[in-house]
Write an enzyme that holds these catalytic residues in place. Sequence first.
Site, short mmCIF file in Angstrom:
data_model
loop_
_atom_site.label_atom_id
_atom_site.label_comp_id
_atom_site.label_asym_id
_atom_site.label_seq_id
_atom_site.Cartn_x
_atom_site.Cartn_y
_atom_site.Cartn_z
N GLU A 76 0.83 -1.22 0.00
CA GLU A 76 0.00 0.00 0.00
C GLU A 76 0.86 1.27 0.00
O GLU A 76 0.55 2.24 -0.68
CB GLU A 76 -0.92 0.04 1.22
CG GLU A 76 -1.73 -1.20 1.47
CD GLU A 76 -1.07 -2.12 2.48
OE1 GLU A 76 0.07 -2.57 2.23
OE2 GLU A 76 -1.68 -2.38 3.53
N CYS A 101 -1.34 -0.76 7.57
CA CYS A 101 -0.70 -0.47 8.85
C CYS A 101 -0.62 1.05 9.04
O CYS A 101 -1.00 1.83 8.17
CB CYS A 101 0.68 -1.10 8.91
SG CYS A 101 1.94 -0.25 7.92
ZN ZN Z 1 1.96 -1.23 5.81
#
Ligand code: ZN
Length: 160
Positions: free
Chosen positions: A58, A86
């Site tokens: 990402e 995250c």
């Molecule tokens: Zn991450």
Amino acid sequence: MGEKDHIYYLKRCIEISRESRAAGNTPFGALLTGPDGEILMEQQNIEITTGKCTGHAECTLAERASQKYSKAFLWNCTLYSTAEPCAMCTGAIYWANIGRIVYGMTERRLLELTGSNEQNPTFDLPCREVLARGQKQIEVVGPFVEIEEEAAEVHRGYWD
Ligand SMILES: [Zn+2]
């Protein structure tokens, strides 16, 4: 865009995460869709093969997207990810100005899979909590329990 469309893109992310694992990286995948739902970019995790500690799918996708598209355009785009982004990736998405995040499995579910594996000592911090401290109303959609097992399957035997 309906729930069925989200599942379609999330299933493609699972495919990308499978390709990522086959390529020697951790089993994560993400993609970016444009305002009309077309897939603009796809991204595997690149941490291991590039030795780049921030090479989550990402985060890498958000960086690439910001180099190609304007912030105004990206605000109408969606980043899809197999697992909940995250704290770092959520930050990258925030800075790229991507207006929506859709994810399959929760970070907590991922934490159950990875445990304390040193390659991925997963945070236990929902992306919504990270974004709640920001200054933008980035929309978050997920988890999707109907694909959680399929998403988890790609991780089987990886973190043991
Ligand atoms: Zn991450």
